[in-house]
Design a protein around this motif. Structure first.
Motif, PDB file in Angstrom:
ATOM      1  N   LEU A   1     -15.785  -1.421   9.635  1.00 55.25           N
ATOM      2  CA  LEU A   1     -14.713  -0.673   8.689  1.00 55.25           C
ATOM      3  C   LEU A   1     -14.313  -1.089   7.576  1.00 55.25           C
ATOM      4  O   LEU A   1     -14.054  -2.338   7.576  1.00 55.25           O
ATOM      5  N   ASP A   2     -14.352  -0.302   6.395  1.00 49.00           N
ATOM      6  CA  ASP A   2     -13.952  -0.699   5.272  1.00 49.00           C
ATOM      7  C   ASP A   2     -12.468  -1.320   5.187  1.00 49.00           C
ATOM      8  O   ASP A   2     -11.434  -0.785   5.721  1.00 49.00           O
ATOM      9  N   ALA A   3     -12.342  -2.643   4.706  1.00 46.39           N
ATOM     10  CA  ALA A   3     -10.737  -3.344   4.865  1.00 46.39           C
ATOM     11  C   ALA A   3      -9.863  -2.693   3.869  1.00 46.39           C
ATOM     12  O   ALA A   3      -8.828  -2.401   4.496  1.00 46.39           O
ATOM     13  N   VAL A   4     -10.429  -2.078   2.744  1.00 44.80           N
ATOM     14  CA  VAL A   4      -9.728  -1.385   1.876  1.00 44.80           C
ATOM     15  C   VAL A   4      -8.979  -0.038   2.488  1.00 44.80           C
ATOM     16  O   VAL A   4      -7.788   0.246   2.236  1.00 44.80           O
ATOM     17  N   LEU A   5     -10.019   0.591   3.157  1.00 43.64           N
ATOM     18  CA  LEU A   5      -9.558   1.919   3.901  1.00 43.64           C
ATOM     19  C   LEU A   5      -8.525   1.697   4.945  1.00 43.64           C
ATOM     20  O   LEU A   5      -7.535   2.298   4.929  1.00 43.64           O
ATOM     21  N   ILE A   6      -8.639   0.464   5.566  1.00 42.09           N
ATOM     22  CA  ILE A   6      -7.622   0.190   6.548  1.00 42.09           C
ATOM     23  C   ILE A   6      -6.038  -0.071   5.885  1.00 42.09           C
ATOM     24  O   ILE A   6      -5.000   0.202   6.283  1.00 42.09           O
ATOM     25  N   GLN A   7      -6.348  -0.956   4.785  1.00 42.59           N
ATOM     26  CA  GLN A   7      -5.105  -1.304   4.113  1.00 42.59           C
ATOM     27  C   GLN A   7      -4.289  -0.206   3.542  1.00 42.59           C
ATOM     28  O   GLN A   7      -3.302   0.016   3.604  1.00 42.59           O
ATOM     29  N   GLN A   8      -5.086   0.702   2.920  1.00 35.16           N
ATOM     30  CA  GLN A   8      -4.520   2.102   2.162  1.00 35.16           C
ATOM     31  C   GLN A   8      -4.126   3.243   3.284  1.00 35.16           C
ATOM     32  O   GLN A   8      -3.121   3.838   2.853  1.00 35.16           O
ATOM     33  N   CYS A   9      -4.910   3.075   4.418  1.00 39.69           N
ATOM     34  CA  CYS A   9      -4.434   4.344   5.331  1.00 39.69           C
ATOM     35  C   CYS A   9      -3.967   3.953   6.711  1.00 39.69           C
ATOM     36  O   CYS A   9      -3.080   4.917   7.222  1.00 39.69           O
ATOM     37  N   ALA A  10      -3.789   2.763   7.275  1.00 41.83           N
ATOM     38  CA  ALA A  10      -3.360   2.552   8.241  1.00 41.83           C
ATOM     39  C   ALA A  10      -1.933   2.340   8.602  1.00 41.83           C
ATOM     40  O   ALA A  10      -1.273   2.091   7.345  1.00 41.83           O
ATOM     41  N   ASP A  11      -1.252   2.509   9.545  1.00 48.31           N
ATOM     42  CA  ASP A  11       0.204   2.306   9.852  1.00 48.31           C
ATOM     43  C   ASP A  11       0.592   1.111   9.521  1.00 48.31           C
ATOM     44  O   ASP A  11       0.054   0.174   9.926  1.00 48.31           O
ATOM     45  N   PRO A  12       1.580   0.891   8.614  1.00 53.84           N
ATOM     46  CA  PRO A  12       1.948  -0.428   7.971  1.00 53.84           C
ATOM     47  C   PRO A  12       2.691  -1.066   9.027  1.00 53.84           C
ATOM     48  O   PRO A  12       2.793  -2.521   8.819  1.00 53.84           O
TER      49      PRO A  12
ATOM     50  N   LEU B   1       1.644  -1.941  11.901  1.00 51.00           N
ATOM     51  CA  LEU B   1       0.302  -2.803  12.639  1.00 51.00           C
ATOM     52  C   LEU B   1      -0.579  -3.730  11.594  1.00 51.00           C
ATOM     53  O   LEU B   1      -0.699  -3.089  10.386  1.00 51.00           O
ATOM     54  N   LYS B   2      -0.706  -4.753  11.999  1.00 51.37           N
ATOM     55  CA  LYS B   2      -1.573  -5.991  11.181  1.00 51.37           C
ATOM     56  C   LYS B   2      -3.023  -5.269  11.127  1.00 51.37           C
ATOM     57  O   LYS B   2      -3.544  -4.762  12.163  1.00 51.37           O
ATOM     58  N   PRO B   3      -3.522  -5.580   9.905  1.00 50.05           N
ATOM     59  CA  PRO B   3      -4.874  -5.198   9.795  1.00 50.05           C
ATOM     60  C   PRO B   3      -5.962  -5.651  10.936  1.00 50.05           C
ATOM     61  O   PRO B   3      -6.754  -4.862  11.263  1.00 50.05           O
ATOM     62  N   ALA B   4      -5.634  -6.963  11.333  1.00 55.99           N
ATOM     63  CA  ALA B   4      -6.543  -7.419  12.468  1.00 55.99           C
ATOM     64  C   ALA B   4      -6.399  -6.580  13.610  1.00 55.99           C
ATOM     65  O   ALA B   4      -7.403  -6.602  14.330  1.00 55.99           O
ATOM     66  N   ILE B   5      -5.220  -5.990  14.065  1.00 53.21           N
ATOM     67  CA  ILE B   5      -4.875  -5.228  15.266  1.00 53.21           C
ATOM     68  C   ILE B   5      -5.633  -3.901  14.897  1.00 53.21           C
ATOM     69  O   ILE B   5      -6.199  -3.242  15.913  1.00 53.21           O
ATOM     70  N   VAL B   6      -5.700  -3.392  13.717  1.00 51.13           N
ATOM     71  CA  VAL B   6      -6.295  -2.121  13.473  1.00 51.13           C
ATOM     72  C   VAL B   6      -7.628  -2.164  13.548  1.00 51.13           C
ATOM     73  O   VAL B   6      -8.200  -1.382  14.186  1.00 51.13           O
ATOM     74  N   GLU B   7      -8.160  -3.412  13.359  1.00 52.63           N
ATOM     75  CA  GLU B   7      -9.822  -3.669  13.443  1.00 52.63           C
ATOM     76  C   GLU B   7     -10.051  -3.734  14.831  1.00 52.63           C
ATOM     77  O   GLU B   7     -11.215  -3.206  15.153  1.00 52.63           O
ATOM     78  N   GLN B   8      -9.292  -4.375  15.565  1.00 49.77           N
ATOM     79  CA  GLN B   8      -9.562  -4.590  17.119  1.00 49.77           C
ATOM     80  C   GLN B   8      -9.461  -3.295  17.652  1.00 49.77           C
ATOM     81  O   GLN B   8     -10.405  -2.735  18.522  1.00 49.77           O
TER      82      GLN B   8
ATOM     83  N   ILE C   1     -12.376   8.340  13.710  1.00 53.98           N
ATOM     84  CA  ILE C   1     -12.627   7.125  13.681  1.00 53.98           C
ATOM     85  C   ILE C   1     -11.758   6.344  14.599  1.00 53.98           C
ATOM     86  O   ILE C   1     -12.235   5.601  15.569  1.00 53.98           O
ATOM     87  N   THR C   2     -10.630   6.843  14.784  1.00 52.23           N
ATOM     88  CA  THR C   2      -9.533   6.456  15.909  1.00 52.23           C
ATOM     89  C   THR C   2      -9.598   7.100  17.304  1.00 52.23           C
ATOM     90  O   THR C   2      -9.090   6.803  18.101  1.00 52.23           O
ATOM     91  N   GLN C   3     -10.671   7.922  17.315  1.00 51.21           N
ATOM     92  CA  GLN C   3     -10.794   8.830  18.588  1.00 51.21           C
ATOM     93  C   GLN C   3      -9.285   9.390  19.015  1.00 51.21           C
ATOM     94  O   GLN C   3      -8.941   9.243  20.080  1.00 51.21           O
ATOM     95  N   TYR C   4      -8.820   9.995  17.842  1.00 53.54           N
ATOM     96  CA  TYR C   4      -7.494  10.639  18.123  1.00 53.54           C
ATOM     97  C   TYR C   4      -7.473  11.830  19.115  1.00 53.54           C
ATOM     98  O   TYR C   4      -8.416  12.481  19.241  1.00 53.54           O
ATOM     99  N   PRO C   5      -6.392  11.836  19.993  1.00 46.42           N
ATOM    100  CA  PRO C   5      -6.509  12.971  20.992  1.00 46.42           C
ATOM    101  C   PRO C   5      -6.312  14.417  20.368  1.00 46.42           C
ATOM    102  O   PRO C   5      -4.820  14.627  19.795  1.00 46.42           O
TER     103      PRO C   5
ATOM    104  N   ASN D   1      -7.199  10.380   9.529  1.00 44.16           N
ATOM    105  CA  ASN D   1      -7.341  10.224  10.905  1.00 44.16           C
ATOM    106  C   ASN D   1      -6.894   8.871  11.128  1.00 44.16           C
ATOM    107  O   ASN D   1      -6.292   8.711  12.236  1.00 44.16           O
ATOM    108  N   ILE D   2      -7.377   7.892  10.383  1.00 41.78           N
ATOM    109  CA  ILE D   2      -6.628   6.265  10.369  1.00 41.78           C
ATOM    110  C   ILE D   2      -5.094   6.580  10.567  1.00 41.78           C
ATOM    111  O   ILE D   2      -4.613   5.692  11.245  1.00 41.78           O
ATOM    112  N   ARG D   3      -4.610   7.206   9.615  1.00 46.12           N
ATOM    113  CA  ARG D   3      -3.067   7.183   9.470  1.00 46.12           C
ATOM    114  C   ARG D   3      -2.505   7.983  10.884  1.00 46.12           C
ATOM    115  O   ARG D   3      -1.762   7.295  11.431  1.00 46.12           O
ATOM    116  N   MET D   4      -2.965   9.012  11.175  1.00 44.77           N
ATOM    117  CA  MET D   4      -2.573   9.579  12.362  1.00 44.77           C
ATOM    118  C   MET D   4      -2.764   8.653  13.764  1.00 44.77           C
ATOM    119  O   MET D   4      -1.853   8.342  14.410  1.00 44.77           O
TER     120      MET D   4
END
Length: 204
Positions: A2-13, A15-22, A72-76, A97-100
């Motif tokens: 997954l694009d690291a930039v996408l994680i940085q821009q969209c993931a919940d702050p 969570l550390k990026p490494a945890i999001v990737e895992q 991407i996150t297999q959100y319910p 989807n990553i944000r949610m």
């Protein structure tokens, strides 16, 4: 990957990026339009959607009858939705989807972390992560429906109490209590046996 930039821009702050990737590697998908349908423990085979519209139609067809995970996150997909018409198209949009998904997973992670006593040791965190992923996949942790459970909140996650954090008066009292429980060298009732008497009375 997954694009690291996408994680940085969209993931919940929270969570550390490494945890999001895992999290995404273990429980998610590289396909933004991925739709997984389960009936109990059985995976239902469904046609692979090519467009967001097809993905939403597939979700609507199965919502209410089966467990549906999306993106991407297999959100319910059915979380907080009463009718299929309430589905939002942005559920299959990668960033949304990553944000949610990461926001919800962050809550699940905090629930598991709190159950473990909010440990800070690095050796424990992989186990917390594994249990959080299983809780995400099943929807339950220790009998708790994690998606609908109350968020323990970041402000309530504190480090476990250490000896250093105990007040000097308490520490002195604890030391005094410990000393009181230790057998003294002059106490004949608690002194160790120095002579082997086990052979007395036994047949030679």
């Amino acid at each position: 990957m997954l694009d690291a930039v996408l994680i940085q821009q969209c993931a919940d702050p929270s969570l550390k990026p490494a945890i999001v990737e895992q999290f995404i590697a273990k429980a998610g998908s590289q396909d933004p339009l991925a739709v997984t349908v389960r009936s109990g423990n059985r995976v239902v085979l469904v046609p692979k959607p090519i467009t967001p519209e097809e993905a939403l139609a597939l979700i609507r067809d199965n919502l209410g009858r089966n467990t549906v995970r999306v993106g991407i996150t297999q959100y319910p997909a059915g979380l907080g939705i009463v009718e299929a018409g309430q589905l939002k198209p942005d559920m299959v949009e990668p960033c949304e989807n990553i944000r949610m998904g990461t926001a919800l997973f962050a809550k699940v992670f905090r629930i598991v972390l709190k159950w473990y006593g909010n440990p800070t040791a690095k050796e424990v965190l992989p186990q917390v992560m594994d249990d959080a992923v299983i809780a995400w996949q099943t929807g339950y942790f220790e009998g708790v429906a994690v998606f609908r459970a109350e968020d323990p909140g970041q402000e309530e996650i504190t480090q476990p109490e250490r000896v250093d954090s105990v007040e000097p008066e308490q520490k002195a009292a604890l030391t005094k209590d410990e000393d009181a429980t230790k057998p003294g060298p002059s106490d004949p009732n608690k002194a160790e046996i120095r002579i082997d008497l086990s052979r007395i009375g036994s047949k030679s």
